[in-house]
Design a protein around this motif. Structure first.
Motif, PDB file in Angstrom:
ATOM      1  N   ASP A 153       9.516   3.062  39.777  1.00 49.80           N
ATOM      2  CA  ASP A 153      10.458   1.967  39.500  1.00 49.80           C
ATOM      3  C   ASP A 153      11.880   2.419  39.828  1.00 49.80           C
ATOM      4  O   ASP A 153      12.095   3.352  40.607  1.00 49.80           O
ATOM      5  CB  ASP A 153      10.281   1.512  38.043  1.00 49.80           C
ATOM      6  CG  ASP A 153      10.585   0.041  37.835  1.00 49.80           C
ATOM      7  OD1 ASP A 153      11.786  -0.286  37.731  1.00 49.80           O
ATOM      8  OD2 ASP A 153       9.643  -0.783  37.804  1.00 49.80           O
TER       9      ASP A 153
ATOM     10  N   TRP B  13       9.902   0.413  43.856  1.00 51.60           N
ATOM     11  CA  TRP B  13      10.795  -0.642  43.371  1.00 51.60           C
ATOM     12  C   TRP B  13      12.004  -0.793  44.288  1.00 51.60           C
ATOM     13  O   TRP B  13      12.579   0.199  44.750  1.00 51.60           O
ATOM     14  CB  TRP B  13      11.255  -0.254  41.972  1.00 51.60           C
ATOM     15  CG  TRP B  13      12.194  -1.201  41.263  1.00 51.60           C
ATOM     16  CD1 TRP B  13      11.855  -2.182  40.378  1.00 51.60           C
ATOM     17  CD2 TRP B  13      13.638  -1.210  41.322  1.00 51.60           C
ATOM     18  NE1 TRP B  13      12.985  -2.800  39.890  1.00 51.60           N
ATOM     19  CE2 TRP B  13      14.095  -2.228  40.457  1.00 51.60           C
ATOM     20  CE3 TRP B  13      14.574  -0.466  42.031  1.00 51.60           C
ATOM     21  CZ2 TRP B  13      15.449  -2.510  40.273  1.00 51.60           C
ATOM     22  CZ3 TRP B  13      15.932  -0.755  41.853  1.00 51.60           C
ATOM     23  CH2 TRP B  13      16.354  -1.774  40.980  1.00 51.60           C
TER      24      TRP B  13
ATOM     25  N   GLY C 138      12.101  -9.307  34.628  1.00 54.98           N
ATOM     26  CA  GLY C 138      10.878  -9.907  34.095  1.00 54.98           C
ATOM     27  C   GLY C 138      10.567 -11.151  34.903  1.00 54.98           C
ATOM     28  O   GLY C 138      10.644 -11.177  36.134  1.00 54.98           O
TER      29      GLY C 138
ATOM     30  N   ASP D 239       9.867  -8.773  30.782  1.00 51.58           N
ATOM     31  CA  ASP D 239      10.228  -7.411  30.366  1.00 51.58           C
ATOM     32  C   ASP D 239       9.773  -7.137  28.944  1.00 51.58           C
ATOM     33  O   ASP D 239       9.851  -5.996  28.489  1.00 51.58           O
ATOM     34  CB  ASP D 239      11.752  -7.222  30.459  1.00 51.58           C
ATOM     35  CG  ASP D 239      12.178  -6.814  31.859  1.00 51.58           C
ATOM     36  OD1 ASP D 239      11.296  -6.543  32.694  1.00 51.58           O
ATOM     37  OD2 ASP D 239      13.400  -6.770  32.116  1.00 51.58           O
TER      38      ASP D 239
HETATM   39  C1  DGJ Z   1      14.155  -5.186  35.383  1.00 53.77           C
HETATM   40  C2  DGJ Z   1      12.665  -5.250  35.511  1.00 53.77           C
HETATM   41  O1  DGJ Z   1      12.178  -6.404  34.926  1.00 53.77           O
HETATM   42  C3  DGJ Z   1      12.064  -3.991  34.886  1.00 53.77           C
HETATM   43  O2  DGJ Z   1      10.669  -4.060  34.933  1.00 53.77           O
HETATM   44  C4  DGJ Z   1      12.578  -2.790  35.624  1.00 53.77           C
HETATM   45  O3  DGJ Z   1      12.098  -2.802  36.937  1.00 53.77           O
HETATM   46  C5  DGJ Z   1      14.084  -2.784  35.601  1.00 53.77           C
HETATM   47  N1  DGJ Z   1      14.648  -4.013  36.063  1.00 53.77           N
HETATM   48  C6  DGJ Z   1      14.628  -1.659  36.429  1.00 53.77           C
HETATM   49  O4  DGJ Z   1      15.989  -1.691  36.517  1.00 53.77           O
END
Ligand code: DGJ
Length: 731
Positions: free
Chosen positions: A366, A411, A529, A548
């Motif tokens: 991520d 990510w 999210g 999230d």
């Molecule tokens: C927001 C995402 O929803 C999370 O899962 C994660 O990837 C963070 N951003 C990382 O900054």
């Protein structure tokens, strides 16, 4: 033929697998709705006529003023226009010569097999055998040519609508409103079902009785957003989970949208959905045209559950990319909640090693692998691997992880630049801004202006540089803030209203290029999210990070709300650590897994730091999910007990998935809050009453009718947060 035209009556009849949609061409070319609902035979197609009974204040059309019974103000309009006698909300307003008066009268039509798609936008798919399309060409005296598209599906209770506006005059004109679809219903007393929310609390269903006047659900954030989803349904007064009528309206669009409903003085309910007209305008020079996004209309006479199942099947068959339809997705471990920014290559490899031992498929790295990003304050836009953390780059990390039998996912947040980034220092002008105003900041970042080709090229090249050199098989595409102060100094004044839509078109163009260049890379969508969880995104991202909030108890209502429109095969759900990082709540590993197994299952914790007992339990969970996931991702959903329902078993929630042939089912029950000595039977649905179903774990055998009528005996009590998941196989 799902679509027919009765020439003598000038009536169109669109028949889908469960619904009929009928409208007619009236005098002077008015296009008037007649009926939308449960499928009808052809017997009474012309039964419904003009609505009478209005008062003397309503205007009569200059073209039909010998018929006092007819007024645009009371007719059921197929595509109501502004300023010509219909005073209710309008779907269309075009300014020509500075005047916004608009009309929409029939000129011609054609009907053909299959469907045509809007330019540059995600869309539903259909072959010649799946559907028929009607193109209805209408015109205004200004020279605006309005083509209404209707696609009726043979095997789904679905009609897809959209509009194209073309300028056939010599002068420019400006579109101020152009909705994708509008429907007028004569049955009164609908409730509106819609999905509201915010960060970590997405898609909460709300039902409210529509009263006189206008009700609007919308977004002006530049994204469909956490706050409202581009979906709503009209529900009949008797509509429940499995009974009554539901009419769904879903927009295949990821930007500013609006869904408006109006109940007029005569009991007519009008509903329309499309691009949000607030802040929108689109200039059409002579000869140019504009396409609206598609609206997907579903009819159900088996309640909200029937409507949801119809949407689920339809999106699976006709929206998701062919490659991922019915394709098992990797069971991932994502390191975000496991490490946040605190990782290096060795730590990631230890997570991957543990994941391999647990039977998982993929490690998703991520946020934090690029630039100098050790917090959320910097480096978005600088998509170069941080070799201090990951020596040898992403390619080397992929090799090490792949050697363990684990795939690698990565990510990105491609649409952004951090204020502290090389990209922003080099190209401050690439970020959305208005000269002379401050730039609002959120999470220390700005939004890149995707309406600019050079910005899209930069993003494409940055991602390509990684994806074409390292074995990255999955991309999580994040988007963590909304759009503010949007203007472009290089565009004329009369084109500033185009920007939000141009941003969305730019995003779609970029995603088209990425999916065409890297067709084997699985894309997962994310927007803090589920902040942009809409059909437009699902066209590119076959799965979406649901929220999230990974607390299983909170997830019950988030996943329930998501399921109102979206299928389990799009809903990414992970098991995270306990106590939960968002809520602090402690829950059993079993409950976390049982809840996450309602979608695309994975983990979001440090797999290298598990106890022996946790490892053993997770191995069994992964095996169980592999054996049963097809029931969840390809099956039909029955929502048995809504989350937060108080029953004699406490506060509980239950749902069930059943395969199409009814030979397998999964039942899940979560006790949110217990009571002493409960007695609780839960009735299952959707089974074959005459078949024998065996509980795979206990071996107990039941007839389908027993499970559906008497119910499954859950008495004996469950503690707070305890769950039950039972897989059944029929003889
Ligand atoms: C927001 C995402 O929803 C999370 O899962 C994660 O990837 C963070 N951003 C990382 O900054």
């Amino acid at each position: 033929m799902p679509i027919r035209y009765f020439d003598d009556k000038r009536i169109f009849k669109l028949d889908t697998s469960g619904s009929s949609y009928i409208f007619k061409i009236g005098r002077a070319g008015y296009v008037m709705g007649l009926y939308y609902g449960k499928r009808l035979t052809d017997h009474d197609v012309d039964y419904l006529t003009v609505r009478e009974g209005h008062d003397s204040t309503v205007p009569l059309s200059a073209d039909v003023d010998d018929d006092w019974r007819f007024s645009p103000d009371t007719m059921q309009a197929e595509y109501p226009a502004y300023g010509t006698g219909d005073f209710r909300i309008s779907a269309l307003r075009i300014k020509s010569g500075g005047v916004g008066v608009t009309d929409c009268r029939y000129i011609s039509h054609r009907i053909y097999e299959g469907k045509s798609d809007p330019c540059g936008m995600p869309h539903t798919r259909a072959g010649a055998d799946d559907a028929d399309t009607l193109e209805l060409v209408c015109r205004d005296v200004t020279g605006a040519v309005i083509t209404l598209y209707y696609t009726a599906y043979r095997r789904h209770p679905v009609i897809v609508r959209r509009a194209r506006i073309a300028n056939s005059s010599a002068l420019p004109m400006t579109i101020e409103r152009a909705y994708s679809a509008s429907v007028d219903f004569t049955h009164p007393e609908f409730s509106l079902l819609h999905l509201w929310g915010c960060w970590a609390r997405e898609r909460k269903p709300e039902r409210r009785r529509l009263g006189h006047g206008i009700t609007t659900i919308s977004s002006s954030r530049g994204a469909s957003s956490h706050y409202h989803n581009p979906f709503a349904a009209l529900l009949s007064p008797d509509c429940g989970e499995e009974t009554g009528e539901a009419y769904g309206f879903s927009l295949v669009y990821s930007g500013n949208f609006s869904i408006d409903a109006e109940v007029d003085a005569f009991g007519l309910t009008r509903i329309m959905c499309g691009i949000n007209p607030d802040g929108f305008s689109w200039k059409l020079d002579s000869g140019e045209s504009f396409d609206t996004p598609e609206a997907v209309l579903v009819y159900s006479d088996s309640g909200e559950g029937g409507m949801s199942r119809a949407y689920h099947r339809f999106w699976r068959d006709h929206l998701l990319a062919k490659k991922w339809q019915g394709e098992p997705r990797p069971i991932v471990v994502n390191n975000w909640e496991g490490t946040y920014f605190d990782f290096d290559a060795d730590r990631l490899v230890s997570i991957a090693k543990a994941a391999a031992d647990l039977g998982l498929d993929m490690l998703v790295v991520d946020d934090g692998w690029f630039g100098v990003r050790n917090s959320d304050r910097c480096s978005l836009g600088d998509w170069v691997c941080n070799e201090r953390k990951l020596p040898g780059g992403i390619g080397r990390l992929a090799e090490r992880v792949n050697a363990l039998g684990i795939k690698l996912g990565l990510w990105f947040e491609p649409e952004m630049a951090s204020r502290d980034s090389d990209l922003f220092r080099a190209h401050p002008d690439w970020c959305i801004r208005t000269n002379g105003r401050g730039m609002s900041i959120a999470r220390h970042q700005y939004v890149l202006d995707l309406s600019r080709a050079e910005v899209r090229d930069y993003i494409f090249d940055s991602l390509s540089a990684i994806l074409s050199t390292a074995n990255v098989e999955y991309v999580k595409w994040d988007f963590n803030r909304n759009l503010t102060e949007y203007s472009r100094a290089d565009l004329p004044d009369d084109r500033q209203g185009e920007l939000f839509h141009r941003y969305v078109l730019g995003l779609y163009e970029l995603l088209d290029r990425i999916t065409a260049s890297f067709p084997d890379v699985l894309l997962e969508g994310c927007a803090s999210g589920g902040g942009r969880y809409d059909p437009g995104m699902l066209y590119y991202f076959p799965q979406y990070w649901t929220s999230d909030d990974t607390d299983p108890i909170e997830r019950l209502s988030i996943q329930y709300g998501t399921s109102i429109c979206y299928p389990a095969c799009t809903m990414s759900c992970h098991v995270s650590a306990s106590p939960n990082h968002q809520t602090g709540r402690q829950t059993a590993l079993k409950t976390r897994a049982d809840t996450a197994m309602a979608g695309i299952f994975g983990y979001e914790l440090d797999t290298a730091r598990l106890t022996d007992a946790e490892r053993a339990e997770i191995k069994a969970q992964v095996e169980e999910y592999r054996a049963s996931r097809h029931i969840v991702t390809d099956g039909d959903l029955y929502r048995l007990i809504r989350p937060e329902t108080i029953t004699h078993g406490g506060v509980v929630c239950a749902w069930e998935y059943v395969t199409e042939d009814k030979s397998e089912a999964i039942f899940t029950y979560v006790c949110e809050r217990t009571v002493i000595a409960p007695v609780s039977f839960v009735r299952l649905r959707g089974l074959d009453p005459d078949r024998i179903y065996t509980d795979v774990q206990s071996g107990v055998r039941y007839r389908g009718d027993t499970l559906m009528n008497a119910g499954l005996n859950l008495s004996g009590g469950r503690r707070d947060g305890e769950s039950v998941r039972i897989r059944f196989i029929a003889d």
